[in-house]
Design a protein around this motif. Structure first.
Motif, mmCIF file in Angstrom:
data_model
loop_
_atom_site.group_PDB
_atom_site.id
_atom_site.type_symbol
_atom_site.label_atom_id
_atom_site.label_comp_id
_atom_site.label_asym_id
_atom_site.label_seq_id
_atom_site.Cartn_x
_atom_site.Cartn_y
_atom_site.Cartn_z
ATOM 1 N N ALA A 32 0.866 -1.188 0.000
ATOM 2 C CA ALA A 32 0.000 0.000 0.000
ATOM 3 C C ALA A 32 0.898 1.233 0.000
ATOM 4 C CB ALA A 32 -0.902 -0.024 1.218
ATOM 5 N N GLU A 33 1.937 1.181 -0.858
ATOM 6 C CA GLU A 33 2.976 2.207 -0.809
ATOM 7 C C GLU A 33 2.566 3.553 -1.388
ATOM 8 O OE1 GLU A 33 2.822 -0.320 -2.871
ATOM 9 O OE2 GLU A 33 3.415 0.304 -4.874
ATOM 10 N N SER A 34 1.474 3.591 -2.174
ATOM 11 C CA SER A 34 1.141 4.840 -2.857
ATOM 12 C C SER A 34 -0.367 4.969 -3.050
ATOM 13 C CB SER A 34 1.823 4.859 -4.232
ATOM 14 O OG SER A 34 1.337 3.776 -5.017
ATOM 15 N N GLU A 35 -0.788 6.200 -3.383
ATOM 16 C CA GLU A 35 -2.201 6.451 -3.682
ATOM 17 C C GLU A 35 -2.628 5.561 -4.860
ATOM 18 O OE1 GLU A 35 -2.607 10.851 -3.678
ATOM 19 O OE2 GLU A 35 -4.559 10.509 -4.597
ATOM 20 N N TRP A 36 -1.733 5.408 -5.821
ATOM 21 C CA TRP A 36 -1.980 4.559 -6.988
ATOM 22 C C TRP A 36 -2.301 3.134 -6.552
ATOM 23 C CZ3 TRP A 36 -0.697 0.087 -9.316
ATOM 24 C CH2 TRP A 36 -0.897 -0.034 -10.686
ATOM 25 N N ARG A 37 -1.503 2.613 -5.629
ATOM 26 C CA ARG A 37 -1.659 1.211 -5.216
ATOM 27 C C ARG A 37 -2.998 1.009 -4.502
ATOM 28 N NH1 ARG A 37 0.541 -2.391 -7.702
ATOM 29 N NH2 ARG A 37 2.454 -1.194 -7.661
ATOM 30 N N THR A 38 -3.391 2.001 -3.698
ATOM 31 C CA THR A 38 -4.673 1.914 -2.991
ATOM 32 C C THR A 38 -5.808 1.835 -4.009
ATOM 33 O OG1 THR A 38 -3.697 3.237 -1.245
ATOM 34 C CG2 THR A 38 -6.080 3.080 -1.220
ATOM 35 N N THR A 109 -0.353 -8.622 -13.387
ATOM 36 C CA THR A 109 -1.006 -7.331 -13.565
ATOM 37 C C THR A 109 -0.059 -6.240 -13.117
ATOM 38 O OG1 THR A 109 -1.959 -7.078 -11.357
ATOM 39 C CG2 THR A 109 -3.254 -8.336 -12.928
ATOM 40 N N ASP A 110 -0.190 -5.085 -13.739
ATOM 41 C CA ASP A 110 0.583 -3.884 -13.420
ATOM 42 C C ASP A 110 2.058 -4.025 -13.801
ATOM 43 O OD1 ASP A 110 1.819 -1.661 -12.200
ATOM 44 O OD2 ASP A 110 1.766 -2.602 -10.218
ATOM 45 N N ARG A 111 2.800 -4.923 -13.147
ATOM 46 C CA ARG A 111 4.233 -5.070 -13.433
ATOM 47 C C ARG A 111 4.523 -6.462 -13.990
ATOM 48 N NH1 ARG A 111 6.938 -2.472 -7.924
ATOM 49 N NH2 ARG A 111 5.681 -0.581 -7.910
ATOM 50 N N SER A 112 5.589 -6.541 -14.774
ATOM 51 C CA SER A 112 5.932 -7.830 -15.378
ATOM 52 C C SER A 112 7.164 -8.447 -14.710
ATOM 53 C CB SER A 112 6.173 -7.652 -16.882
ATOM 54 O OG SER A 112 6.285 -8.923 -17.482
ATOM 55 N N ASP A 166 11.995 0.858 -16.330
ATOM 56 C CA ASP A 166 11.467 1.272 -17.638
ATOM 57 C C ASP A 166 11.254 2.782 -17.742
ATOM 58 O OD1 ASP A 166 11.500 -1.362 -18.242
ATOM 59 O OD2 ASP A 166 9.328 -1.648 -18.276
ATOM 60 N N ARG A 167 10.771 3.393 -16.664
ATOM 61 C CA ARG A 167 10.529 4.846 -16.732
ATOM 62 C C ARG A 167 11.852 5.584 -16.888
ATOM 63 N NH1 ARG A 167 5.752 4.740 -12.081
ATOM 64 N NH2 ARG A 167 4.154 3.973 -13.499
ATOM 65 N N LYS A 168 12.870 5.113 -16.192
ATOM 66 C CA LYS A 168 14.202 5.730 -16.319
ATOM 67 C C LYS A 168 14.684 5.601 -17.769
ATOM 68 C CE LYS A 168 18.772 5.699 -14.178
ATOM 69 N NZ LYS A 168 18.715 7.158 -14.083
ATOM 70 N N HIS A 217 9.450 9.229 -10.338
ATOM 71 C CA HIS A 217 8.826 8.074 -10.992
ATOM 72 C C HIS A 217 7.384 7.840 -10.548
ATOM 73 C CE1 HIS A 217 12.781 5.850 -12.308
ATOM 74 N NE2 HIS A 217 12.779 7.116 -12.645
ATOM 75 N N ASN A 218 6.941 8.517 -9.463
ATOM 76 C CA ASN A 218 5.490 8.508 -9.177
ATOM 77 C C ASN A 218 5.088 9.784 -8.448
ATOM 78 O OD1 ASN A 218 6.028 8.041 -6.437
ATOM 79 N ND2 ASN A 218 4.625 6.313 -6.252
ATOM 80 N N ASP A 219 3.765 10.000 -8.395
ATOM 81 C CA ASP A 219 3.244 11.234 -7.789
ATOM 82 C C ASP A 219 3.536 11.296 -6.299
ATOM 83 O OD1 ASP A 219 2.165 12.056 -10.220
ATOM 84 O OD2 ASP A 219 0.174 11.233 -9.796
ATOM 85 N N ILE A 245 4.650 10.756 -12.423
ATOM 86 C CA ILE A 245 3.846 9.754 -13.128
ATOM 87 C C ILE A 245 2.775 9.190 -12.197
ATOM 88 C CG2 ILE A 245 3.946 7.463 -14.255
ATOM 89 C CD1 ILE A 245 6.714 8.269 -15.310
ATOM 90 N N ASP A 246 1.615 8.917 -12.715
ATOM 91 C CA ASP A 246 0.454 8.261 -12.080
ATOM 92 C C ASP A 246 -0.848 9.000 -12.365
ATOM 93 O OD1 ASP A 246 1.763 6.092 -11.016
ATOM 94 O OD2 ASP A 246 1.594 6.707 -8.922
ATOM 95 N N ALA A 247 -0.860 10.347 -12.123
ATOM 96 C CA ALA A 247 -2.090 11.157 -12.278
ATOM 97 C C ALA A 247 -3.134 10.789 -11.222
ATOM 98 C CB ALA A 247 -2.655 11.058 -13.690
HETATM 99 O O1 AHR Z 1 3.654 -0.249 -10.699
HETATM 100 C C1 AHR Z 1 2.990 0.966 -10.718
HETATM 101 C C2 AHR Z 1 3.655 1.924 -9.799
HETATM 102 O O2 AHR Z 1 3.679 1.387 -8.492
HETATM 103 C C3 AHR Z 1 2.976 3.277 -9.635
HETATM 104 O O3 AHR Z 1 3.465 4.244 -10.487
HETATM 105 C C4 AHR Z 1 3.382 3.616 -8.250
HETATM 106 O O4 AHR Z 1 2.726 4.727 -7.713
HETATM 107 C C5 AHR Z 1 3.187 2.339 -7.574
HETATM 108 O O5 AHR Z 1 3.593 2.242 -6.305
#
Ligand code: AHR
Length: 312
Positions: A32-38, A109-112, A166-168, A217-219, A245-247
């Motif tokens: 639950a590290e980020s608003e995105w993850r929630t 999902t999300d990451r590979s 990848d973002r880097k 790399h994230n908001d 990144i994220d919005a």
């Molecule tokens: O894998 C997506 C990333 O993981 C999001 O950009 C970030 O906010 C999250 O923690």
């Protein structure tokens, strides 16, 4: 739609002896590290409820060992499908082979992962390299009228995570086309606000050159860094430009306050697509190996007109 999918779930799931015929899905979330993850976790839970799927959800608290344990628990429980967002890219081969041997299909999902692609049936998520490129293009455009060097500091995501790598890569690919753009410091802030603030404080303390741009790399890390920048007496968004990144909603609020210049969308609402794929897989149908999510760029100038319609 719900009735059809529930019926499909009941018809196609493996026989169970507990009287519950729903599809069993084991999902290992990063944390639950980020608003995105929630927002991502909520999307997965609500889509499973809507589609009447028996979801077993495990939070790994950003630790690969916890994810591996969760995957082994799902294998022991003989779930119909396993899905997970891998915290880092490497180190999954053994547990994925165990799932394959147990004949349990795996959806990423999300990451590979960097593993033999035959070990999973599909991957649903963003194109992180493209997100980095979009941030790079925004930066080139933002500084296009100047002539001097553009000193950039970078807050990277979790070390070894797909989006950080990848973002880097995407960002560097674009800015390397103009020698004015230089990354003068780069460190991981682990995708969290607290770490983003801490690392930005260290950058500001150590750096004698003027910092022109922060690429986060994230908001969440950008929002943490904004605090550090303000505490150092610098105006974020004006004297020091920021792209992240994220919005997420927090980024829109920061843009409206004039403290964040732009954010690149990374869509966390993967739940409905994942549940549809789960039903397909259990029914014995193939799903696309790669499903990419569509994303946009939002700026300070347009943030106000979009904030009301944002879902996360
Ligand atoms: O894998 C997506 C990333 O993981 C999001 O950009 C970030 O906010 C999250 O923690």
């Amino acid at each position: 739609m719900l009735v059809i999918l529930s019926a499909a779930a009941m018809m196609t799931g493996c026989a169970r002896n507990d009287g519950d015929d729903r599809i069993r899905l084991g999902f290992s979330q990063i944390g639950a590290e980020s608003e995105w993850r929630t927002a991502n976790s909520e999307s997965i839970k609500s889509a499973a409820a809507t589609m009447n799927i028996d979801l077993r959800f495990a939070d790994a608290q950003q630790k690969q060992e916890n994810q591996i344990k969760a995957l082994r628990t799902f294998i022991a429980q003989k779930v119909d499908v396993i899905a997970f967002s891998p915290v880092v890219e490497t180190g999954w081969d053994t547990v994925l082979q165990e799932a394959k041997a147990a004949k349990i299909p795996v959806i990423l999902t999300d990451r590979s992962v960097t593993a033999d692609p035959s070990l999973y049936v599909g991957f649903i998520g963003s194109d992180f390299v493209e997100e980095g490129r979009k941030a790079g293009r925004w930066a080139l455009d933002h500084f296009k009228d100047g002539t001097g060097d553009v000193n950039i500091v970078e807050l990277q995501g979790t070390v070894g995570a797909g989006p950080a790598i990848d973002r880097k890569k995407g960002f560097e690919e674009i800015i390397s086309t103009n020698p004015r753009f230089k990354i003068i410091r780069s460190q991981s802030g682990d995708f969290t606000r607290a770490k983003g603030k801490e690392v930005m404080e260290a950058f500001l303390k150590a750096e004698t050159r003027k910092i022109d741009l922060l690429f986060a790399h994230n908001d969440d890390m950008a929002i943490g860094a904004i605090q550090a920048i303000e505490e150092a007496g610098i105006k974020p968004g004006r004297e020091l430009a920021i792209v992240s990144i994220d919005a997420v909603k927090g980024a829109f609020e920061a843009m409206i306050a004039g403290k964040l210049n732009a954010t690149i969308e990374c869509n966390p609402l993967l739940g409905p697509q994942l549940m549809t794929s789960v039903v397909e897989v259990v029914a014995g149908r193939e799903i696309p190996k790669r499903i990419v999510v569509d994303e946009q760029v939002f700026t300070m100038e347009t943030a106000k007109q979009h904030i009301q319609s944002r879902k996360y």
